[in-house]
Design a protein around this motif. Sequence first.
Motif, mmCIF file in Angstrom:
data_model
loop_
_atom_site.group_PDB
_atom_site.id
_atom_site.type_symbol
_atom_site.label_atom_id
_atom_site.label_comp_id
_atom_site.label_asym_id
_atom_site.label_seq_id
_atom_site.Cartn_x
_atom_site.Cartn_y
_atom_site.Cartn_z
ATOM 1 N N GLN A 82 -14.945 -0.392 -1.222
ATOM 2 C CA GLN A 82 -15.937 -1.077 -2.046
ATOM 3 C C GLN A 82 -17.287 -0.438 -1.773
ATOM 4 O O GLN A 82 -17.753 -0.417 -0.627
ATOM 5 N N MET A 83 -17.903 0.057 -2.817
ATOM 6 C CA MET A 83 -19.168 0.767 -2.680
ATOM 7 C C MET A 83 -20.255 0.004 -3.418
ATOM 8 O O MET A 83 -20.193 -0.140 -4.642
ATOM 9 N N ASN A 84 -21.219 -0.467 -2.679
ATOM 10 C CA ASN A 84 -22.336 -1.219 -3.244
ATOM 11 C C ASN A 84 -23.637 -0.454 -3.029
ATOM 12 O O ASN A 84 -23.718 0.460 -2.212
ATOM 13 N N SER A 85 -24.646 -0.872 -3.760
ATOM 14 C CA SER A 85 -25.978 -0.254 -3.641
ATOM 15 C C SER A 85 -25.886 1.266 -3.691
ATOM 16 O O SER A 85 -26.448 1.975 -2.852
ATOM 17 N N LEU A 86 -25.185 1.744 -4.657
ATOM 18 C CA LEU A 86 -24.942 3.183 -4.753
ATOM 19 C C LEU A 86 -26.228 3.957 -5.005
ATOM 20 O O LEU A 86 -27.143 3.489 -5.694
ATOM 21 N N LYS A 87 -26.262 5.142 -4.424
ATOM 22 C CA LYS A 87 -27.406 6.031 -4.548
ATOM 23 C C LYS A 87 -26.957 7.320 -5.232
ATOM 24 O O LYS A 87 -25.770 7.661 -5.217
ATOM 25 N N THR A 88 -27.903 8.042 -5.771
ATOM 26 C CA THR A 88 -27.556 9.297 -6.439
ATOM 27 C C THR A 88 -26.894 10.257 -5.455
ATOM 28 O O THR A 88 -26.022 11.038 -5.853
ATOM 29 N N GLU A 89 -27.273 10.179 -4.202
ATOM 30 C CA GLU A 89 -26.670 11.081 -3.208
ATOM 31 C C GLU A 89 -25.234 10.714 -2.851
ATOM 32 O O GLU A 89 -24.583 11.434 -2.097
#
Length: 123
Positions: A82-89
Motif C-alpha cells: 500500500q503506497m500513500n502520499s506518493l511523490k514524483t520520485e
Amino acid sequence: QVQLVESGGGLVQAGGSLSLSCAASGLAFNSYALGWFRQAPGKEREFVAGISFSGNTRNYADSVKGRFTLSRDVAKRTVYLQMNSLKTEDTAVYYCAADYFGSGQGTRDYEYGGQGTQVTVSS
C-alpha cells in the motif's frame, strides 16, 4: 515453476495512493520472504520493502517509511504494498521478489523475481 505476478500499477497524482499486489505460485509461500524493489529510468534497482518468511518482520527503505505498508495474505499467497502520499520520485517499475527463508531485508539475494508493474506519479 515459480511465478510472481505483480499488478496494481498505474498513473496517479502526487499525494495520491496506489496498492500493488504480488501473487505467488509454484513455491512454498510460508518458506519465502517477499520483497518489493523498484527501478527508475537511469537508476539502479533499489529495495523498497520486505517481509520475512515468517511474516513477523517487515523492513522498509528510509525513503518510504511512514508512507508505504507491506502486508501479506497467506491464504491468497499474495503480498501487498500500500503506497500513500506518493511523490514524483516514487515513479519506477516495481518488482516483487522471493527469498527462501529470508528475513525480508534488502541486502539479501532474492532467488525469484516478477516482471514488474509501472508506477508513475505526476506532479
